[in-house]
Write a protein that holds these residues in place. Structure first.
Motif, PDB file in Angstrom:
ATOM      1  N   TYR A  43       0.837  -1.205   0.000  1.00 32.63           N
ATOM      2  CA  TYR A  43       0.000   0.000   0.000  1.00 32.63           C
ATOM      3  C   TYR A  43       0.871   1.254   0.000  1.00 32.63           C
ATOM      4  CZ  TYR A  43      -4.899  -1.340   0.385  1.00 32.63           C
ATOM      5  OH  TYR A  43      -6.177  -1.769   0.102  1.00 32.63           O
ATOM      6  N   ILE A  44       1.879   1.267   0.872  1.00 36.76           N
ATOM      7  CA  ILE A  44       2.758   2.434   0.983  1.00 36.76           C
ATOM      8  C   ILE A  44       3.535   2.642  -0.308  1.00 36.76           C
ATOM      9  CG2 ILE A  44       4.741   3.401   2.205  1.00 36.76           C
ATOM     10  CD1 ILE A  44       3.746   1.865   4.698  1.00 36.76           C
ATOM     11  N   ALA A  45       4.053   1.541  -0.875  1.00 32.37           N
ATOM     12  CA  ALA A  45       4.824   1.636  -2.123  1.00 32.37           C
ATOM     13  C   ALA A  45       3.955   2.157  -3.259  1.00 32.37           C
ATOM     14  CB  ALA A  45       5.399   0.264  -2.484  1.00 32.37           C
ATOM     15  N   GLY A  46       2.711   1.685  -3.339  1.00 30.91           N
ATOM     16  CA  GLY A  46       1.808   2.150  -4.386  1.00 30.91           C
ATOM     17  C   GLY A  46       1.556   3.643  -4.301  1.00 30.91           C
ATOM     18  N   ILE A  47       1.380   4.139  -3.075  1.00 27.86           N
ATOM     19  CA  ILE A  47       1.131   5.574  -2.879  1.00 27.86           C
ATOM     20  C   ILE A  47       2.376   6.394  -3.203  1.00 27.86           C
ATOM     21  CG2 ILE A  47       0.628   7.342  -1.141  1.00 27.86           C
ATOM     22  CD1 ILE A  47      -1.185   5.231   0.227  1.00 27.86           C
ATOM     23  N   LEU A  48       3.547   5.948  -2.735  1.00 25.04           N
ATOM     24  CA  LEU A  48       4.782   6.713  -2.937  1.00 25.04           C
ATOM     25  C   LEU A  48       5.205   6.733  -4.408  1.00 25.04           C
ATOM     26  CD1 LEU A  48       6.935   5.670   0.166  1.00 25.04           C
ATOM     27  CD2 LEU A  48       5.639   7.785  -0.204  1.00 25.04           C
ATOM     28  N   VAL A  49       5.166   5.571  -5.061  1.00 26.33           N
ATOM     29  CA  VAL A  49       5.551   5.527  -6.476  1.00 26.33           C
ATOM     30  C   VAL A  49       4.524   6.283  -7.326  1.00 26.33           C
ATOM     31  CG1 VAL A  49       6.002   4.025  -8.454  1.00 26.33           C
ATOM     32  CG2 VAL A  49       6.766   3.340  -6.180  1.00 26.33           C
ATOM     33  N   GLY A  50       3.248   6.149  -6.970  1.00 31.39           N
ATOM     34  CA  GLY A  50       2.213   6.897  -7.679  1.00 31.39           C
ATOM     35  C   GLY A  50       2.402   8.403  -7.527  1.00 31.39           C
ATOM     36  N   TYR A  51       2.790   8.830  -6.332  1.00 31.96           N
ATOM     37  CA  TYR A  51       3.046  10.253  -6.067  1.00 31.96           C
ATOM     38  C   TYR A  51       4.220  10.747  -6.913  1.00 31.96           C
ATOM     39  CZ  TYR A  51       4.495  14.425  -3.448  1.00 31.96           C
ATOM     40  OH  TYR A  51       4.860  15.698  -3.091  1.00 31.96           O
ATOM     41  N   TRP A  52       5.287   9.943  -6.972  1.00 28.84           N
ATOM     42  CA  TRP A  52       6.454  10.306  -7.777  1.00 28.84           C
ATOM     43  C   TRP A  52       6.061  10.462  -9.247  1.00 28.84           C
ATOM     44  CZ3 TRP A  52       8.284   6.969 -11.624  1.00 28.84           C
ATOM     45  CH2 TRP A  52       9.454   7.401 -12.286  1.00 28.84           C
ATOM     46  N   TYR A  53       5.252   9.527  -9.742  1.00 29.97           N
ATOM     47  CA  TYR A  53       4.858   9.583 -11.153  1.00 29.97           C
ATOM     48  C   TYR A  53       3.919  10.752 -11.402  1.00 29.97           C
ATOM     49  CZ  TYR A  53       3.448   7.833 -15.756  1.00 29.97           C
ATOM     50  OH  TYR A  53       3.206   7.698 -17.104  1.00 29.97           O
TER      51      TYR A  53
END
Length: 304
Positions: A43-53
């Motif tokens: 969940y955390i990785a999805g949010i962080l990578v999505g934020y970066w993109y």
């Protein structure tokens, strides 16, 4: 049939042989014990990578919001994912929980629903856009391009947890998952979903954003996401084992499920994908009519 599958189980890979542990980081401090699981990290990785993109996307000319809006958007979207995902699971998959409301707060009991999370996130985007006086549909377009990251990590986490397995099969890549009825080889449907909902859907949206003018036609990217996810999920459900609680005669809502799911032969996930596919098709078909001059909020150029 069952006997042949049981016999075939010895010739297929067993999930336990992969050496995968659902616990990523066990924390032990005296009598205090706490486990950080891969599902939480997903969940955390999805949010962080999505934020970066997302930051990469809004840096392009004609973006519907600026860098200063991104933090607030992620906050609204995160709340929508958690609240909508949990309530969606209860409404669509486990309405019995309403008879014991405190169970709803136990996020580890049962799980989350993507469809509920999508609704919750959409509501969050609308509230965010109204608060900042932005075009909510164009904001939705940009965020839709980021969602496949979370879907990919989430489905990989489902596989790591050895949950949401597929139907019995004898294909060469079948896996014998623990805690499954009859201990037979099954489709690794979690990986099918990770590939279609994560990799393929991301590639489709990447192409549409970077190689076409789709981002200047409000609703087209959102429509591609909705339709693409709906079709991918609908297909994979043919290989995925349906949720067991629907077929429990002790379930308060068993009669409704018996008509809606058992007799129709269509899973709940497929029923929920139908409005996504129809809604996505509508947004794509009408997107060109919403085309207008886009004045830049982020960047320096306006786009005709």
């Amino acid at each position: 049939m069952i006997l042949s599958l049981v016999a075939a189980a010895d010739r297929h890979l067993r999930f336990t042989d992969l050496g995968i542990d659902p616990v990523a980081i066990p924390i032990r401090l005296g009598s205090f014990a706490f486990d950080i699981k891969w599902y939480s990290i997903a969940y955390i990785a999805g949010i962080l990578v999505g934020y970066w993109y997302l930051l990469k996307l809004i840096a392009q000319p004609g973006a519907p919001m600026a860098r200063r809006h991104a933090d607030d958007l992620v906050f609204y979207a995160t709340i929508g994912i958690i609240a909508g995902g949990r309530l969606g699971y209860v409404i669509f998959y486990a309405p019995d929980m309403f008879l014991a409301p405190l169970k709803i707060l136990r996020l580890w009991d049962g799980g989350m629903s993507f469809h509920g999370g999508a609704i919750g996130t959409s509501i969050g985007i609308i509230l965010f856009a109204r608060a900042h006086k932005l075009d909510w549909l164009r904001v939705h377009d940009y965020l839709s391009c980021c969602v496949p990251f979370g879907l990919f990590f989430g489905r990989i986490a489902n596989f790591v947890n050895g949950e949401l397995w597929g139907k019995p099969t004898q294909v060469a890549w079948a896996i014998v998952f623990p805690r499954t009825p009859a201990d037979v080889p099954r489709h690794p449907s979690q990986l099918y979903e990770a590939g279609l909902e994560g990799i393929v859907l991301f590639a489709l949206l990447w192409w549409a954003f970077w190689r076409t003018k789709a981002r200047y036609q409000p609703g087209r990217l959102t429509g591609l996401f909705m339709g693409g996810y709906g079709v991918a999920r609908f297909i994979v459900e043919f290989y995925r084992e349906p949720d067991a609680q629907f077929y429990d005669p002790n379930n308060t809502f068993y009669g409704l499920y018996d008509v809606l799911l058992v007799k129709s032969g269509v899973h709940m996930g497929q029923w929920l994908c139908v409005p996504m596919i129809l809604g996505g098709a509508y947004l794509i078909a009408t997107a060109k009519g919403r085309r207008q001059r886009v004045e830049s909020i982020a960047g320096q150029q306006s786009v005709a």
